[in-house]
Enzyme design. Structure first.
Site, short mmCIF file in Angstrom:
data_model
loop_
_atom_site.label_atom_id
_atom_site.label_comp_id
_atom_site.label_asym_id
_atom_site.label_seq_id
_atom_site.Cartn_x
_atom_site.Cartn_y
_atom_site.Cartn_z
N ILE A 9 0.88 -1.17 0.00
CA ILE A 9 0.00 0.00 0.00
C ILE A 9 0.91 1.21 0.00
O ILE A 9 1.89 1.27 0.76
CB ILE A 9 -0.95 -0.02 1.22
N ILE A 11 0.96 4.24 0.97
CA ILE A 11 1.24 5.13 2.09
C ILE A 11 2.27 4.52 3.05
O ILE A 11 2.81 5.20 3.92
CB ILE A 11 -0.04 5.50 2.88
N SER A 12 2.58 3.24 2.89
CA SER A 12 3.53 2.56 3.78
C SER A 12 4.96 2.90 3.42
O SER A 12 5.40 2.66 2.28
CB SER A 12 3.33 1.04 3.67
N PRO A 13 5.74 3.45 4.37
CA PRO A 13 7.14 3.73 4.08
C PRO A 13 7.95 2.50 3.64
O PRO A 13 8.70 2.60 2.66
CB PRO A 13 7.68 4.30 5.41
#
Length: 219
Positions: A9, A11-13
């Protein structure tokens, strides 16, 4: 069609660190979005691939690897046309790995310990010590950069990708003060000049920050 599939996903760093590595290596890949809040990472199908039910997950023609740091190392070792992103020289590699472990154990954990309770249990009150952990991470990162343009020396490595993906997300909890951390600001700006950086990292980081902006109260 590519045999490489990345589950994640944006938005996951950690997912974005892998996207940066894939783009830096100019590798074709398929990206499959996993909706964590909907529990797609805990389906029977996903658990067969990754019993730890985390993203990112790499499926390289049946070879399954999770943890962003392990994925980035694997990709460069297998597909890199040079070892610049992950040097084979033992001393240089040790420096890169130290920064990778710093991201995993300090920088990213300071973010995870705040965002996971919020996303899954709507905990918006953040103890001061958790903010102090972010400050410690910024302080160490500023020192690591020193007089170097990148976190482990003169060239971009996967350590930059992993640390930058986290550092560019942490302003959701605590902005990076340009007076205290000018080297971090300059480093992130330098990385932003990479032709793939905006799409692979900054767009996801901006989404992440917008989701969490004004979400927390320090107690």
């Amino acid at each position: 069609m590519s045999n490489i599939v990345l589950y994640g996903i944006d938005i996951s760093p950690p997912v974005r660190a892998c996207l940066l590595t894939l783009r830096a290596l100019d590798l074709p890949y398929e990206y499959k979005n996993v909706d964590l809040l909907a529990g797609e990472h805990k389906t029977e199908e996903f658990l067969k691939k990754n019993p730890q039910h985390t993203v990112p997950l790499l499926d390289d023609d049946g070879t399954l690897i999770w943890d962003s740091h392990a994925i980035c190392c694997y990709l460069v070792d297998k597909y890199g046309k040079s070892d610049e992103l992950y040097p084979k020289d033992l001393v240089k590699r040790a420096h890169v790995e130290q920064r990778l472990y710093f991201d995993a154990s300090v920088l990213f954990m300071s973010l995870r310990n705040i965002c996971v309770p919020y996303f899954y249990k709507k905990v918006s009150e953040v103890p001061r010590e958790k903010i102090d952990n972010i400050i410690d991470g910024y302080t160490h990162l500023e020192k690591f950069l020193g007089d170097n343009p990148y976190v482990s020396g003169d060239t971009v490595t996967i350590a930059d990708f992993c640390c930058a993906a986290t550092a560019s997300s942490l302003p959701a909890m605590l902005p990076i003060d340009p007076e205290k951390y000018p080297k971090i600001i300059a480093w992130l700006a330098r990385l932003s000049e990479l032709p793939y950086y905006q799409e692979a990292n900054n767009e996801g980081a901006e989404k992440y920050i917008n989701i969490l902006k004004d979400a927390f109260t320090i107690v």
